[in-house]
Scaffold this active site. Structure first.
Site, PDB file in Angstrom:
ATOM      1  N   CYS A  47       0.800  -1.229   0.000  1.00  0.00           N
ATOM      2  CA  CYS A  47       0.000   0.000   0.000  1.00  0.00           C
ATOM      3  C   CYS A  47       0.836   1.286   0.000  1.00  0.00           C
ATOM      4  O   CYS A  47       0.594   2.168  -0.825  1.00  0.00           O
ATOM      5  CB  CYS A  47      -0.974  -0.001   1.167  1.00  0.00           C
ATOM      6  SG  CYS A  47      -2.126  -1.391   1.149  1.00  0.00           S
ATOM      7  N   PRO A  48       1.831   1.433   0.863  1.00  0.00           N
ATOM      8  CA  PRO A  48       2.592   2.681   0.832  1.00  0.00           C
ATOM      9  C   PRO A  48       3.391   2.860  -0.452  1.00  0.00           C
ATOM     10  O   PRO A  48       3.606   3.991  -0.893  1.00  0.00           O
ATOM     11  CB  PRO A  48       3.504   2.602   2.055  1.00  0.00           C
ATOM     12  CG  PRO A  48       3.563   1.159   2.422  1.00  0.00           C
ATOM     13  CD  PRO A  48       2.254   0.568   1.980  1.00  0.00           C
TER      14      PRO A  48
END
Length: 187
Positions: A47-48
Site C-alpha cells: 500500500c505505501p
C-alpha cells in the site's frame, strides 16, 4: 453487474487532507475528474509503495484537473497517524478517506467482507459522477501510477472527442481510431 458507466452511489465520510479532517461525499467528486484509489490498510507493505507512486506524479494528475482520493477501511485518525509517521505517506497531498464502516468500499464492490478490508480497486470518475474505469488487482499486485495517468488521459481524450477511441498503449498526441465499417479487419 459491472460498475462501469454507472453513477457513483451516495456516501459521506471524513478524510485526512493537508493537516485537517474534511468532509467528503459523492458530491465532492462531481464537477471534475476524480480517481478513487482503494487499498487494503494503512501501515502495511504494498500500500505505501502505491500511494507513494501516486504522490510522486500527483502534480501531473492535477494539471489534468483530476483529484485523487485514497480510501481504506481505516479511520481518518489512522490516516493522520500514518501520514505523521511515514516518510512515504507524508508526501501525500491528496485526501485520504476513512471508510471504517466499509460503506464506500461496498458501494464500489471492493469490500472483502470477511476481513473488513478493501481490494486494490481503482476507479476513474468523470465530472458527471459516472465511473469510466474500473481496475481491481489482487492484494499482492501493486499498481503503477504512470499507467493510471495514461488511462486518465485516454479517458479524457475520448470524452472530449466523441467518435474517437484510443488504441492500446496510446499516449497523448498519438493517433487515435474512428471506429467504422471501413476499419473492420484492417487493424
Amino acid at each position: 453487474m459491472s460498475l462501469l458507466n454507472t453513477e457513483i452511489k451516495p456516501f459521506s465520510a471524513t478524510a485526512y487532507h493537508q493537516g485537517e479532517f474534511v468532509p467528503v461525499s459523492e458530491e465532492t467528486l462531481k464537477g471534475k475528474w476524480s480517481v478513487v484509489f482503494f487499498y487494503p490498510a494503512d501501515f502495511t507493505f504494498v500500500c505505501p509503495t502505491e500511494l507513494g507512486d501516486v504522490a510522486d506524479i500527483y502534480d501531473e494528475f492535477t494539471k489534468l484537473g483530476v483529484e485523487i482520493y485514497s480510501v481504506s477501511t481505516d479511520t481518518h485518525f489512522t490516516h493522520k497517524a500514518w501520514h505523521d509517521t511515514s516518510e512515504t505517506i507524508s508526501k501525500l497531498q491528496f485526501p485520504m478517506i476513512g471508510d471504517p464502516t466499509g460503506r464506500i468500499s461496498h458501494n464500489f464492490d471492493v469490500l472483502i467482507e470477511e476481513d473488513g478490508l478493501a481490494e486494490r480497486g481503482t476507479f476513474l470518475i468523470d465530472p458527471e459522477g459516472k465511473i469510466k474505469l474500473v481496475e481491481i488487482s489482487d492484494g499482492g499486485v501493486g499498481r503503477d501510477a504512470s499507467e493510471l495517468l495514461r488511462k486518465v488521459k485516454a479517458a479524457q481524450y475520448v470524452a472530449a472527442h466523441p467518435g474517437e477511441v484510443c488504441p492500446a498503449k496510446w499516449k497523448e498526441g498519438e493517433a487515435t481510431l474512428s471506429p467504422s465499417l471501413d476499419l473492420v479487419g484492417k487493424i
